[in-house]
Design a protein around this motif. Structure first.
Motif, PDB file in Angstrom:
ATOM      1  N   GLU A   4      53.417  55.750  16.279  1.00  0.00           N
ATOM      2  CA  GLU A   4      54.363  56.063  15.213  1.00  0.00           C
ATOM      3  C   GLU A   4      53.818  57.174  14.335  1.00  0.00           C
ATOM      4  OE1 GLU A   4      55.510  52.625  13.153  1.00  0.00           O
ATOM      5  OE2 GLU A   4      56.200  51.593  14.960  1.00  0.00           O
ATOM      6  N   HIS A   5      52.561  57.122  14.083  1.00  0.00           N
ATOM      7  CA  HIS A   5      51.966  58.135  13.224  1.00  0.00           C
ATOM      8  C   HIS A   5      50.996  58.945  14.059  1.00  0.00           C
ATOM      9  CE1 HIS A   5      52.446  55.451   9.440  1.00  0.00           C
ATOM     10  NE2 HIS A   5      53.533  55.540  10.159  1.00  0.00           N
ATOM     11  N   THR A  12      46.007  62.447   7.918  1.00  0.00           N
ATOM     12  CA  THR A  12      46.494  61.099   7.646  1.00  0.00           C
ATOM     13  C   THR A  12      45.765  60.108   8.545  1.00  0.00           C
ATOM     14  OG1 THR A  12      48.288  61.525   9.179  1.00  0.00           O
ATOM     15  CG2 THR A  12      48.775  61.768   6.834  1.00  0.00           C
ATOM     16  N   TYR A  13      45.868  58.854   8.146  1.00  0.00           N
ATOM     17  CA  TYR A  13      45.106  57.819   8.827  1.00  0.00           C
ATOM     18  C   TYR A  13      45.901  57.317  10.022  1.00  0.00           C
ATOM     19  CZ  TYR A  13      41.917  53.835   9.065  1.00  0.00           C
ATOM     20  OH  TYR A  13      40.972  52.922   9.448  1.00  0.00           O
ATOM     21  N   TYR A  14      45.229  57.082  11.138  1.00  0.00           N
ATOM     22  CA  TYR A  14      45.903  56.656  12.369  1.00  0.00           C
ATOM     23  C   TYR A  14      46.240  55.168  12.301  1.00  0.00           C
ATOM     24  CZ  TYR A  14      46.716  55.509  17.230  1.00  0.00           C
ATOM     25  OH  TYR A  14      47.261  55.036  18.390  1.00  0.00           O
ATOM     26  N   VAL A  15      47.527  54.856  12.305  1.00  0.00           N
ATOM     27  CA  VAL A  15      47.966  53.466  12.388  1.00  0.00           C
ATOM     28  C   VAL A  15      48.622  53.284  13.750  1.00  0.00           C
ATOM     29  CG1 VAL A  15      49.438  51.693  11.408  1.00  0.00           C
ATOM     30  CG2 VAL A  15      48.313  53.338   9.913  1.00  0.00           C
ATOM     31  N   PRO A  16      47.993  52.522  14.648  1.00  0.00           N
ATOM     32  CA  PRO A  16      48.525  52.403  16.002  1.00  0.00           C
ATOM     33  C   PRO A  16      49.887  51.740  16.002  1.00  0.00           C
ATOM     34  CG  PRO A  16      46.771  50.816  15.635  1.00  0.00           C
ATOM     35  CD  PRO A  16      46.807  51.699  14.439  1.00  0.00           C
ATOM     36  N   ALA A  17      50.669  52.042  17.014  1.00  0.00           N
ATOM     37  CA  ALA A  17      51.966  51.383  17.182  1.00  0.00           C
ATOM     38  C   ALA A  17      51.728  49.965  17.664  1.00  0.00           C
ATOM     39  CB  ALA A  17      52.797  52.165  18.188  1.00  0.00           C
ATOM     40  N   GLN A  18      52.820  49.288  18.014  1.00  0.00           N
ATOM     41  CA  GLN A  18      52.700  47.922  18.510  1.00  0.00           C
ATOM     42  C   GLN A  18      51.692  47.836  19.653  1.00  0.00           C
ATOM     43  OE1 GLN A  18      56.725  46.860  19.584  1.00  0.00           O
ATOM     44  NE2 GLN A  18      56.869  45.774  17.648  1.00  0.00           N
ATOM     45  N   SER A  19      51.055  46.687  19.735  1.00  0.00           N
ATOM     46  CA  SER A  19      50.067  46.499  20.792  1.00  0.00           C
ATOM     47  C   SER A  19      50.132  45.066  21.297  1.00  0.00           C
ATOM     48  CB  SER A  19      48.665  46.788  20.244  1.00  0.00           C
ATOM     49  OG  SER A  19      47.709  46.359  21.171  1.00  0.00           O
ATOM     50  N   GLU A  77      42.618  56.844  22.806  1.00  0.00           N
ATOM     51  CA  GLU A  77      43.050  57.394  21.515  1.00  0.00           C
ATOM     52  C   GLU A  77      41.974  58.286  20.926  1.00  0.00           C
ATOM     53  OE1 GLU A  77      43.888  53.874  19.322  1.00  0.00           O
ATOM     54  OE2 GLU A  77      45.643  53.383  20.528  1.00  0.00           O
TER      55      GLU A  77
ATOM     56  N   ASP B  14      56.911  63.174   7.201  1.00  0.00           N
ATOM     57  CA  ASP B  14      56.569  62.501   8.454  1.00  0.00           C
ATOM     58  C   ASP B  14      57.825  61.782   8.927  1.00  0.00           C
ATOM     59  OD1 ASP B  14      55.579  61.100  10.531  1.00  0.00           O
ATOM     60  OD2 ASP B  14      53.875  60.252   9.455  1.00  0.00           O
ATOM     61  N   HIS B  16      58.823  60.330  11.493  1.00  0.00           N
ATOM     62  CA  HIS B  16      58.773  59.068  12.241  1.00  0.00           C
ATOM     63  C   HIS B  16      58.618  57.874  11.313  1.00  0.00           C
ATOM     64  CE1 HIS B  16      58.044  61.538  15.764  1.00  0.00           C
ATOM     65  NE2 HIS B  16      57.071  62.109  15.110  1.00  0.00           N
ATOM     66  N   LEU B  30      53.840  41.684  18.438  1.00  0.00           N
ATOM     67  CA  LEU B  30      53.080  42.889  18.790  1.00  0.00           C
ATOM     68  C   LEU B  30      52.718  43.742  17.583  1.00  0.00           C
ATOM     69  CD1 LEU B  30      55.256  44.006  21.857  1.00  0.00           C
ATOM     70  CD2 LEU B  30      53.204  42.590  21.880  1.00  0.00           C
ATOM     71  N   THR B  31      53.111  43.322  16.399  1.00  0.00           N
ATOM     72  CA  THR B  31      53.060  44.207  15.244  1.00  0.00           C
ATOM     73  C   THR B  31      51.628  44.630  14.881  1.00  0.00           C
ATOM     74  OG1 THR B  31      53.787  44.501  12.978  1.00  0.00           O
ATOM     75  CG2 THR B  31      52.875  42.358  13.555  1.00  0.00           C
ATOM     76  N   THR B  32      51.554  45.792  14.238  1.00  0.00           N
ATOM     77  CA  THR B  32      50.284  46.217  13.651  1.00  0.00           C
ATOM     78  C   THR B  32      50.485  46.507  12.167  1.00  0.00           C
ATOM     79  OG1 THR B  32      50.846  48.460  14.336  1.00  0.00           O
ATOM     80  CG2 THR B  32      49.319  47.252  15.733  1.00  0.00           C
ATOM     81  N   PRO B 111      47.585  53.435   3.782  1.00  0.00           N
ATOM     82  CA  PRO B 111      48.740  53.359   4.663  1.00  0.00           C
ATOM     83  C   PRO B 111      48.884  52.006   5.347  1.00  0.00           C
ATOM     84  CG  PRO B 111      46.985  54.609   5.698  1.00  0.00           C
ATOM     85  CD  PRO B 111      46.541  54.336   4.292  1.00  0.00           C
ATOM     86  N   PRO B 116      44.321  47.873  12.230  1.00  0.00           N
ATOM     87  CA  PRO B 116      45.593  47.129  12.281  1.00  0.00           C
ATOM     88  C   PRO B 116      45.743  46.197  13.481  1.00  0.00           C
ATOM     89  CG  PRO B 116      45.958  49.466  11.852  1.00  0.00           C
ATOM     90  CD  PRO B 116      44.541  49.321  12.264  1.00  0.00           C
ATOM     91  N   ARG B 117      45.233  46.590  14.647  1.00  0.00           N
ATOM     92  CA  ARG B 117      45.390  45.701  15.806  1.00  0.00           C
ATOM     93  C   ARG B 117      44.538  44.456  15.640  1.00  0.00           C
ATOM     94  NH1 ARG B 117      45.581  50.739  19.788  1.00  0.00           N
ATOM     95  NH2 ARG B 117      43.715  51.171  18.600  1.00  0.00           N
ATOM     96  N   THR B 526      51.755  56.689   3.583  1.00  0.00           N
ATOM     97  CA  THR B 526      51.198  57.328   4.782  1.00  0.00           C
ATOM     98  C   THR B 526      50.368  58.538   4.363  1.00  0.00           C
ATOM     99  OG1 THR B 526      53.362  58.325   4.987  1.00  0.00           O
ATOM    100  CG2 THR B 526      52.834  56.575   6.523  1.00  0.00           C
TER     101      THR B 526
END
Lengths: 301, 532
Positions: A4-5, A12-19, A77, B14, B16, B30-32, B111, B116-117, B526
């Motif tokens: 997403e980002h 900006t800081y990397y926030v992964p998408a769903q996993s 990544e 941004d 997205h 599945l969320t982060t 952010p 996050p995972r 963000t």
């Protein structure tokens, strides 16, 4: 995997998408733990059921799949340049405090060792302020290492102990040397000398593997020649729990280093950007320091 | 900083980031996203609160009258054990982690959480761990029946076979807590917006930073002690068996080395929540911010050197009794600083008593009562009388129910408009407060008296002279329990709809979380805001 980002380059800081890995890991952990529990209960009850083995094995497979997949994502990544220096710092804090939590895990077992050695066993022998405990087993005499337990029928004491100046000394030399070779590999990586990195890392791995073989032989020796077992009372309990958990951590550290070896052979990492390697090296130094503590407090003193 | 809303302004470059969350169940699996994960923690915690609460209802129903009427003593023991375990590890701790997930990134201008995972893994371990723990109740021989402190040899030599699964469930909870704590530390130390210096952080963030250190330091010790139990049960070791040179008291030392910091893990974030709310509704800055930070750090430090005050009667050397007695009393100093500062914040403030403030003020008064009974218990010679009586039960329920749980309620009512975008039913929420307030005092205050008179804890029957007080306690308990269904209703009603909440629904509130719209956008900050 879609992100997403898309970040890193623009600050900006990397926030992964769903996993899917967190839920896969939770299921794997759950199966492993349930399987281990079933196996142990079945063993203690003298049962013949193999259910626990299957569940445990299934859990281990799921865990292995998760580890490959999750770390694979992180590696991809990282190599795609999604991570900023700030992300790098998050990994550093994360690994650092993970190692601290491991230190505290060992601290619990060292604490248990010191407590029984300086308080519990002398009290059972009639010394000190709680010496009245001696009334439980009036003939019992305190000693460390404790060769004769208060209840010798349930807990037959060890006949002999491992001589610190034979196998354990060899292992000390092996592990301390491997810490140095690991650092040499790191310096070579920073100097962008791949060939040298591979050589020193290979030596580190060999030293680690020999350490584990020697420890395996030492356990064999203890069980078969010395009568030193998990069932030999508190000396055997603390001896095997401390050295056993340390051995498990050496195994884990060696696996980490092996992965780093493979990644270096694949051309991963740069002279500036190689936190994966550093994290494994930190871990390796941590198991080395724990071993020094073990050598002193379990074997020598 | 001005009061203008800045969340969307930051997002516009941004394209997205502005889109909402994915749909369906898999969004949650599945969320982060720290907000999703925070919500899951809160709902999980509430489910466990109701489950642990239902067990408390069984206990109070059995104790409604002397004699055995409803359940067998064996089952009663399983209820007291599971009630404690579920409330500590399933309700209180996850609720604070949920608040941390929701609020820390928004309070420091980050952010998301740093990892996050891993954050989502920390959460998803919990449903599995508690499924395993609760399933022990249905196993042969029943569930854990040795009290939530699981003292050896009750939990080793004399324990049901399900103890093995209890041990593995505790391991899973430990893994979850350690990863959660690492995430909190990395987030706070690494993801603060430019200008957000450590001494500008909201106190909730400070208390969580220190709590996270406590978690990382003691959860592995808990893992160590349950591992020793496992080895004693299945592999013939003698850690807690004096026949092999070990010592059952060793169990208590290792357990309480974890257990005492654990009680601060459950109360420090509560201090943080209350330190956010009292200034907001007093319309004054927090009195003594710096001293609050140092007080929390001092309490955390002292929590490591007081553990044996739980063991005064077990037989420790005199010098140990004296050391642990005085070290424990020392904790009253930084705690007193905090209570003083909360009161000084309210002093001459323009006070209003919205629901979060009601819970926060009740927290200050009632937690202080729990603190004073703790001071009484810390006196070693007096503890020989109080030990293992209902006085202890009264003490720790006063610090946990109107302490930790009231602070959680206060935090939920304070931030619910930010989470949902709606104002909740203020009238009903005040009913919730007063019913909870009266219910919990009715339940736990009489326990002081029966405890001092000698009623032992963890026994399904009691002497006739305790009957009246126990009946009052049970009535209060049922009242408190039923009231929590009202809380569920209020929250669901607020999630479904209600008057639109402004970005800053509380006039006196300060902080970055009030600079973003309500409900908070799926992604906030963000690009980090500038903190002046």
């Amino acid at each position: 995997m879609a992100t997403e980002h898309q970040a890193g380059g623009d600050g900006t800081y990397y926030v992964p998408a769903q996993s899917k890995w967190p839920i896969v890991a939770s299921i794997g952990l759950f199966l492993t733990m349930v399987g281990a529990g079933l196996m142990m209960n079945n063993m203690s009850a003298g049962g013949q059921s193999a259910t626990g083995h299957y569940v445990f094995f299934a859990g281990a497979l799921v865990m292995a799949y998760m580890l490959f997949g999750w770390f694979g994502d992180v590696v991809r990544e990282s190599r795609a340049g999604l991570y900023s220096p700030q992300m790098d710092r998050s990994f550093r804090w994360g690994m650092g405090w993970f190692i601290f939590s491991e230190v505290m895990f060992f601290a619990a077992f060292f604490g248990a060792l010191f407590f029984v050695r300086y308080y519990a066993v002398p009290w059972l022998g009639g010394e000190g302020e709680k010496g009245s405990s001696n009334m439980l087993w009036p003939g019992f005499e305190a000693a460390w290492p404790l060769m004769t337990n208060p209840d010798s029928e349930t807990f037959p004491g060890p006949e002999k102990l491992v001589d610190p100046w034979t196998l354990p000394l060899i292992n000390t030399i092996l592990l301390v040397t491997s810490s140095f070779t690991c650092t040499k590999a790191h310096h070579a990586l920073v100097a962008d000398n791949r060939k040298s990195t591979q050589t020193w890392l290979a030596i580190t791995l060999v030293l680690g593997a020999v350490f584990l073989v020697v420890q395996g032989y030492e356990y064999y020796h203890a069980y078969n020649d010395l009568g030193l077992t998990l069932n030999s009372g508190i000396y055997g309990s603390t001896f095997f729990m401390l050295t056993g958990f340390h051995g498990a951590h050496v195994t884990l550290g060696a696996i980490m280093l092996l992965v780093m070896f493979i990644r270096i052979n694949k051309g991963h990492f740069t002279s500036k950007n190689h936190f994966g390697f550093e994290a494994a090296a930190w871990y390796w130094h941590f198991v080395d320091v724990v071993w020094i503590g073990l050598f002193l407090f379990v074997y020598v003193l | 900083m001005t009061d203008q809303t800045i969340g969307h302004v930051n997002d516009h470059d941004d394209s997205h980031a502005d889109h909402g969350p994915p749909k369906g169940l898999m969004r949650w699996v599945l969320t982060t996203n720290h907000k999703d994960i925070g919500s899951m923690y809160m709902w999980f915690s509430f489910a466990m609160f109701l489950l642990g609460g239902a067990m408390a209802m069984v206990i109070r129903a059995e104790l409604f009258q002397p004699g055995l009427q409803l359940v067998q003593p064996e089952f009663f023991n399983q209820m007291t054990t599971m009630h404690g375990l579920i409330m500590v590890f399933g309700a209180v701790m996850p609720a604070f982690v949920g608040l941390a997930n929701w609020m820390i990134p928004m309070m420091i201008g980050a952010p998301d959480m740093a990892l996050p995972r891993m954050n989502n893994w920390s959460f998803w371990i919990l449903p599995f761990a508690f499924a395993l723990l609760v399933s022990t109740l249905f196993m042969e021989g029943g569930g854990p029946n040795f009290g939530w402190t699981f003292y050896a040899p009750l939990s080793t030599d004399y324990a049901p076979p399900s103890t093995t699964f209890f041990i593995f469930a505790v391991h899973m909870m430990g893994v979850s807590s350690i990863m959660g704590a690492i995430n909190v530390i990395a987030t706070i130390l690494n993801l603060r917006a430019p200008g957000m210096t450590l001494m500008k952080m909201p106190l909730f963030v400070w208390t969580w930073l220190i709590t996270a250190y406590l978690l990382i330091a003691v959860m592995p010790v808990l893992a160590g002690v349950v591992t020793m139990m496992l080895m004693d049960i299945h592999f013939g070791t003698a850690f807690f068996n004096a026949g092999g040179g070990g010592d059952p008291v060793l169990f208590q030392h290792v357990f309480w080395f974890f257990g005492h910091p654990e009680v601060y893990i459950m109360i420090l974030p509560a201090f943080g929540v209350v330190s956010q709310i009292i200034p907001a509704f007093s319309r004054k800055p927090l009195f003594g911010y710096t001293s609050m930070v140092y007080a929390v750090a001092s309490i955390a430090f002292l929590s490591f050197i007081v553990w044996a005050h739980h063991m005064f009667t077990v037989g420790i050397p005199l010098v140990g009794e004296v050391f642990f007695m005085y070290a424990t009393m020392l904790i009253a100093v930084p705690t007193g600083v905090k209570v003083f500062n909360w009161v000084a914040t309210m002093f001459r403030g323009a006070l209003t008593f919205e629901t979060p403030m009601l819970f926060a003020v009740a927290f200050v008064v009632l937690f202080t009562i729990g603190g004073f009974s703790g001071l009484m218990l810390s006196i070693a010679p007096a503890d020989f009388q109080y030990h293992d009586t209902y006085f202890v039960v009264a003490h720790f329920h006063y610090v946990l129910v109107p302490g930790a749980i009231f602070a959680i309620f206060a935090g939920v009512y304070y931030w619910l408009p930010k989470w949902t975008g709606h104002m909740y039913d203020a009238g009903l929420s005040k009913v919730h407060f007063w019913m909870s307030f009266i219910g919990m005092n009715l339940t736990f205050f009489p326990m002081h008296f029966v405890g001092l008179a000698g009623m032992p804890r963890r026994i399904p029957d009691y002497a006739l002279q305790f009957a009246d007080f126990n009946m009052i306690a049970s009535i209060g308990g049922f009242m408190f329990g039923v009231t929590q269904l009202l809380f569920l209703f209020i929250v669901i009603k607020c999630v479904k709809g209600g008057p639109k909440a402004e970005a800053k629904p509380w006039e006196g509130a300060h902080g970055l979380e009030w600079m973003v719209p309500s409900p908070a956008p799926y992604h906030t900050f963000t690009t980090p805001p500038d903190v002046k």
